[in-house]
Design an enzyme around this catalytic site. Structure first.
Site, short mmCIF file in Angstrom:
data_model
loop_
_atom_site.label_atom_id
_atom_site.label_comp_id
_atom_site.label_asym_id
_atom_site.label_seq_id
_atom_site.Cartn_x
_atom_site.Cartn_y
_atom_site.Cartn_z
N THR A 261 -101.80 36.38 -42.53
CA THR A 261 -100.77 37.06 -41.40
C THR A 261 -100.66 36.11 -40.60
O THR A 261 -99.64 36.12 -39.80
CB THR A 261 -101.63 38.16 -40.77
OG1 THR A 261 -103.05 37.83 -40.38
CG2 THR A 261 -101.84 39.57 -41.73
N SER B 214 -111.97 21.88 -42.64
CA SER B 214 -110.91 21.12 -42.03
C SER B 214 -110.70 21.42 -40.90
O SER B 214 -110.65 20.35 -39.95
CB SER B 214 -109.47 21.08 -43.03
OG SER B 214 -109.35 22.59 -43.08
N TYR C 288 -100.71 28.72 -52.12
CA TYR C 288 -100.52 28.92 -50.83
C TYR C 288 -99.11 28.92 -50.37
O TYR C 288 -98.53 29.85 -49.72
CB TYR C 288 -101.43 28.08 -50.02
CG TYR C 288 -101.60 28.50 -48.64
CD1 TYR C 288 -102.55 29.23 -47.93
CD2 TYR C 288 -100.53 27.66 -47.70
CE1 TYR C 288 -102.68 29.42 -46.70
CE2 TYR C 288 -100.56 28.09 -46.35
CZ TYR C 288 -101.83 29.10 -45.79
OH TYR C 288 -101.71 29.28 -44.62
N LEU D 205 -114.12 28.21 -45.70
CA LEU D 205 -114.76 28.24 -44.50
C LEU D 205 -114.29 27.26 -43.43
O LEU D 205 -114.77 27.14 -42.27
CB LEU D 205 -116.45 28.19 -44.55
CG LEU D 205 -117.00 29.21 -45.38
CD1 LEU D 205 -118.54 29.05 -45.72
CD2 LEU D 205 -116.74 30.50 -44.80
N SER D 206 -113.16 26.65 -43.72
CA SER D 206 -112.34 25.75 -42.99
C SER D 206 -113.15 24.55 -42.19
O SER D 206 -113.12 24.31 -41.29
CB SER D 206 -111.78 26.64 -41.66
OG SER D 206 -110.62 26.53 -41.75
N ASP E 97 -107.44 28.94 -38.19
CA ASP E 97 -108.73 28.36 -38.32
C ASP E 97 -109.04 27.36 -37.15
O ASP E 97 -110.05 27.45 -36.62
CB ASP E 97 -108.45 27.37 -39.57
CG ASP E 97 -108.13 28.35 -40.76
OD1 ASP E 97 -108.18 29.22 -40.93
OD2 ASP E 97 -108.07 27.50 -41.86
#
Ligand code: GLA
Length: 405
Positions: free
Chosen positions: A39, A151, A247, A148-149, A195
């Site tokens: 979103t 990055s 993605y 879980l990011s 994120d």
């Protein structure tokens, strides 16, 4: 100090690689998304929380023009001159680090871009002509590739360190846009702003309710502990990459759907518009649109339910989010579905995949006294299905990026 292993002390490995003097240590967390998937780049709503897994950067100042970076997870030192900072000159994991320095200098040129103008527009960017170099040593316990990011944890830890050391006056919201710019243009992954926002704005025991259009955010208390609940993460070890493949493809479908329906972004639609969307769009694009529109509504419903009835009442929303990602957005994989279904069958309040999809992790909201039973059942179901053993662990909502010393 009792430890004899310098590498077991946070930042202790710095001195084995660099000879500058340490001036400070900063850290930032990974995130789990409670609800609101795909979103963010549709200008919609998200409800992620920062987790108690962090990336730490220990920094020394240099008196030349070099940025040098080393880590516990890679051999050697990677370096770039501040005179050569350009996305085209960056590759591999160091692009997340050097990309932040580049994005800090580039930010004022992007002041009218939506994320920067929503964050306040007026930016004191990095003046590359006067800055001096840094030595940066990275350590992390955020699992890589688990959705879980890791990055965003890396970007945000480096961003808060550089901002402070280079004396820049940039809000946390604008810093999230800096992280997104680095990830989009230096790393080449066309991700949204969720994120970095979670990693920079997170608070203990709370989620960050973010409107990705206005960038208005509110901290929403989760109340898990009081309710005897916990979040279990199931890392499937199925690899995903957001710079390529699914993605990017899902993002394009959303843009196509918005254009065909005559709106700037899918945020401009609500559930009542779906009937018209079904008439105008092909079946696949319609299902992509339906996921985003209903997911936005589920985020709003989850925030309201948390406030009125507490976390034990949000299970059906989590479950519905997973079904929507599995059937309409088609970003789940069999391992994620199995983790979710097994958690649900063994007493989870609710469960869903989290993050970009095509692999990575699922989360389950579980009663603390069912946690071990549910974790064991998931491991057993993976073994029965012949899947690689998952890593199952709990996470708690934690504070966002900060200076540690
Ligand atoms: C990845 C991206 C985010 C977001 C999620 C899906 O984590 O980095 O910006 O789009 O996927 O919700």
């Amino acid at each position: 100090m009792s430890t004899t292993d310098e590498n077991s002390t946070p930042g202790g490995g710095f001195a084995s690689v660099f000879d500058t003097e340490v001036v400070g240590r900063w850290s930032a967390p990974g995130r789990a998304n409670l609800i609101g998937e795909h979103t963010d780049y549709n200008d919609g709503f998200v409800l992620p929380f920062a987790i108690d897994r962090r990336t730490t950067v220990t920094v020394g100042r240099r008196d030349d023009r070099l940025l040098r970076v080393a880590s516990t997870f890679d051999e050697g030192i990677v370096e770039i001159s501040l005179d050569a900072l350009d996305p085209a000159a960056m590759s591999g994991w160091s692009a997340y680090v050097f990309g932040i320095a580049w994005a800090l200098s580039e930010a004022p040129n992007r002041a009218t871009a939506p994320a920067f103008s929503a964050a306040g527009g007026d930016l004191s960017g990095l003046d590359l002509s006067s800055a001096t170099g840094l030595d940066l040593f990275i350590e992390s316990d955020v699992p890589v590739g688990a959705g879980l990011s890791s990055s965003a944890a890396l970007e945000s830890s480096v961003a808060v360190a550089m901002t402070e050391l280079w004396g820049l006056d940039i809000s946390r919201q604008a810093l999230a846009a800096v992280g997104q710019l680095a990830e989009n243009e230096a790393v080449g992954a066309p991700t949204g702003i969720m994120d970095q926002s979670a990693s920079l704005l997170g608070r203990a025991d709370s989620a960050v309710f973010l409107d990705c259009r206005s960038l208005d955010s509110e901290v929403v208390e989760l109340g898990f502990e009081t309710a005897g609940l916990e979040i279990l993460v199931v890392d499937t070890h199925v690899e995903h990459a957001h710079a390529t493949g699914g993605y990017v493809d899902r993002r394009r479908s959303c843009e196509r759907g918005a254009a065909a329906l005559g709106v700037g972004s899918l945020r401009d639609l609500d559930v009542d518009d779906l009937e018209r969307a079904a008439e105008v769009l092909d079946d696949e694009t319609f299902r992509r649109v339906r996921h985003v529109v209903t997911e936005n509504q589920r985020v709003l419903d989850t925030v309201r339910t948390l406030r009125t009835d507490g976390p034990a009442a949000i299970g059906a929303l989590l479950d519905a989010s997973h079904v929507s990602m599995r059937d309409d957005f088609e970003i789940s994989v069999p391992e994620l579905d199995l983790a979710v279904e097994t958690a649900q069958a063994h007493g989870a309040v609710g469960a869903r995949m989290t993050g970009g999809g095509f692999g990575g992790a699922a989360i389950a909201l579980v009663p603390v006294d069912r946690r071990d039973v549910i974790a064991d059942a998931i491991r057993a179901s993976f073994a029965d299905a012949g899947y690689r053993a998952p890593t199952v662990f709990t996470v708690h909502a934690a504070d966002g990026a900060r200076r540690d010393s």
